[in-house]
Each structure stands twice: as structure tokens, then as C-alpha cells.
Scaffold this motif. Structure first.
Motif, short mmCIF file in Angstrom:
data_model
loop_
_atom_site.label_atom_id
_atom_site.label_comp_id
_atom_site.label_asym_id
_atom_site.label_seq_id
_atom_site.Cartn_x
_atom_site.Cartn_y
_atom_site.Cartn_z
N ASP A 258 0.62 2.29 1.94
CA ASP A 258 0.48 1.65 1.30
C ASP A 258 0.43 0.11 2.81
O ASP A 258 0.26 -0.62 2.38
CB ASP A 258 1.42 0.73 0.23
N ILE B 183 11.72 -2.21 -1.30
CA ILE B 183 10.64 -2.27 -2.54
C ILE B 183 9.59 -1.43 -2.49
O ILE B 183 9.05 -0.80 -1.71
CB ILE B 183 9.72 -3.23 -1.03
N THR C 10 7.34 7.30 2.52
CA THR C 10 7.11 7.01 1.35
C THR C 10 6.47 5.76 2.23
O THR C 10 6.66 4.78 2.60
CB THR C 10 7.78 6.33 0.35
#
Ligand code: TA6
Length: 310
Positions: free
Chosen positions: A254, A35, A250
Motif C-alpha cells: 500500500d 491505520i 504489512t
């Protein structure tokens, strides 16, 4: 309700290589899809903790179907605006085995047509209620103007919901004009919005205090591997992450944001909020995927997160 808005959805293509050498055919050892798109990761964290949320934004094509399937497999409720004839972009993330971190090469994404923008505005007007938390994260896609972006943010403000923004450059500057509840800039983004060129903790603290006085309730300045500086309720805290062996950075920012929103939604105090967010972000860093983390490992890491009032 918590709503996450990913304006530029992305399918992350994780490319594992032994090492990355210029001017050489670097053969991948494994390819995985995950995702992407930033606000999606916030939804993944919330759903992993059983916190009700809706993942929306713009999505399209076969890549969009893969992203939505990956989200639904992680129990995320999706309510996207699908744009016919377009294709959700791919973010290429190269992860060399012989070094920490990754190399990310993102496509720009598909241009949003007016009909799609109006659909998203209508959707937000329908679903956002007072005191909801609405998270805008990631850079907007082509053909979304500053005015369009402002209109979307204003819908949230008009509903008296809490607006959380993780963006950059002109987008983050625009968000500041509508007094978001929370922003999560990194050092470059922070200097961009403040018009500064600073790098010391003392200078960051002084600038963060100005932002708190401007009405932003939470500023979480990400220092990457060095942790973060948090400004909220007239106070400033330095947060130190646990020592970990990084595999792929990464998605850490988030997932950090997802951890913050999850803890705020559960009414936790500032120390719990940012210890959990830092710990879950550290857990993500130990994983190959861009949306992978382990809640058990997160709880173990929490005791190793240090938080100090400055
Ligand atoms: O922060 C990680 C990540 O969300 C990746 O998963 C990749 O999709 C990229 O960032 C997208 O960033 P952007 O700012 O282009 O939306």
C-alpha cells in the motif's frame, strides 16, 4: 487532487509476540493500533509529503473514529461516508519477534446499506474532477456487488480522471473492463486476472505486454521481497529492492502504491517513480506498524534500488 477510496476501512491491531506457537497461550509483548484498509495508506504517504489528497470510503463506529483520528494525526484530510449502527472492522496482525513477516487475520467488515452507497456515489460525483487521480485499494465490503463496484469505478472514468486500482479476484477483473490508468497486482492476483499459472519473469513480461496493449497505462506486478516488474509506455522494467531487515511486511504494498502516486503527481520520470516507491516500501518493512515509514531512510534506500529495462 488525489482521492483515495477505502471501501472497507480497517483498524489494524498489531500484536507483537516473542514467537507464535500453536496450541499454546502466546502472550503478547505489545499491542499497537494503526491505520488499515489499504487506500488509507496511500493517503498517509501523500500527506507525509505535503501532497494534497482526500481519504474517503465507508467507515463506522468507535473503530472508525480511531482510524479517522490516526489518519488526521498524520495530516490526512478525511471525508468518509459514516454508516450509523455499524462498526469498522479490525485486522489482527501478529508479528513474531523470532521470524520475519507477520500473520494477518482480517474481519470481513460491515455490510454497506444502499443509502451509504448512494452517498459515496454522490460524493465522488461532487469531488472528482478531470485529470484527478483516484485510488481504489483493498477488497470491497459485504453487500457491495460487482455492479455497485463497477458503478463507482465508472463515475471516475466518466469524469476523465486517472483510475488506480489495487484489488483482487472478480474486483480486479471488473476494474480491467473500464481500462484503469494503473493496476498493482501481486503474482496470485496477476495469474487470476490473466487466467494463467505462470511464475517466471519471461512469462510475466509477455503477459504484461498484452495488458499494456489493452490500454492499462501502468502495470506494477509486485513480487514481494523480490521487488516488482513494471510495464508502461511499451516498456518493461525489473525493479530490485534494497537489502533490509524485515520487521513487518504489512502495508508495504500500500505504501509502495502511495509512493508511485506521489511521484506521478509530482511529474517524476518512471525511474524516479519506481525507485522511490520501492524505497519507501522497504522503509515500511523495517517498521512494526502497518503505516509507518521514514522519508529520510527512503531517500537513503533509493540509491540501493536497481531498475533494469528488460
Ligand atoms: O495491505 C495491508 C492492509 O491494508 C492491512 O493494513 C489490513 O488492513 C489489510 O491489508 C486490509 O486488506 P483488505 O484487502 O481486507 O482490505
Amino acid at each position: 487532487m488525489i482521492i483515495t477510496v477505502t471501501l472497507n476501512s480497517a483498524l489494524d491491531k498489531i500484536i507483537l509476540v516473542d514467537k507464535l506457537v500453536k496450541n499454546r497461550n502466546n502472550r503478547s509483548t505489545e499491542i499497537r493500533y494503526d491505520i488499515g484498509g489499504k487506500a488509507t495508506h496511500v493517503s498517509v504517504v501523500l500527506s507525509s509529503m505535503g501532497i494534497e489528497n482526500i481519504s474517503t470510503g465507508f467507515i463506522a463506529g468507535e473503530n472508525g473514529k480511531r482510524v479517522q483520528k490516526l489518519l488526521e494525526d498524520k495530516n490526512v484530510r478525511c471525508d468518509y461516508v459514516w454508516q450509523e449502527g455499524s462498526e469498522t472492522r479490525v485486522s489482527n496482525i501478529i508479528v513474531p519477534k523470532d521470524e520475519e513477516g507477520s500473520y494477518m487475520i482480517t474481519e470481513k467488515g460491515f455490510g454497506i446499506v444502499k443509502k451509504s452507497l448512494e452517498k459515496l456515489k454522490g460524493k465522488l460525483k461532487d469531488i472528482v474532477k478531470e485529470d484527478d487521480i483516484v485510488v481504489f485499494a483493498g477488497g470491497p465490503p459485504p453487500k457491495i456487488s460487482i455492479e455497485n463496484y463497477k458503478e463507482l469505478l465508472q463515475i471516475v472514468k466518466d469524469k476523465k480522471a486517472k483510475l488506480v486500482v489495487d484489488s483482487n479476484r472478480v474486483w480486479l477483473k471488473e476494474a480491467l473492463k473500464v481500462q484503469p490508468y494503473m493496476i498493482k497486482p501481486n503474482e496470485r492476483e496477476f495469474n487470476e486476472i490473466m487466467g494463467t499459472d505462470i511464475s517466471t519473469v519471461d512469462d510475466y513480461v509477455n503477459e504484461i505486454k498484452k495488458l499494456i496493449n489493452s490500454g492499462v497505462e501502468i502495470i506494477a506486478l509486485s513480487l514481494g521481497k523480490q521487488g516488482s516488474i513494471i510495464g508502461t509506455m511499451g516498456k518493461v522494467f525489473r525493479v530490485y529492492p534494497p537489502e533490509i531487515v524485515e520487521v513487518n511486511d504489512t502495508g508495504c504494498g500500500d505504501v509502495f502504491l502511495g509512493g508511485v502516486v506521489a511521484m506521478i503527481a509530482q511529474g517524476k520520470n518512471i525511474e524516479e517513480v519506481f525507485k522511490f516507491a520501492t524505497a519507501i516500501s522497504a522503509s515500511k518493512a523495517t517498521k512494526e506498524g502497518s503505516s509507518d515509514f521514514c522519508l529520510k531512510q527512503t531517500i537513503e534506500f533509493m540509491d540501493k534500488v536497481m531498475l533494469k529495462e528488460l
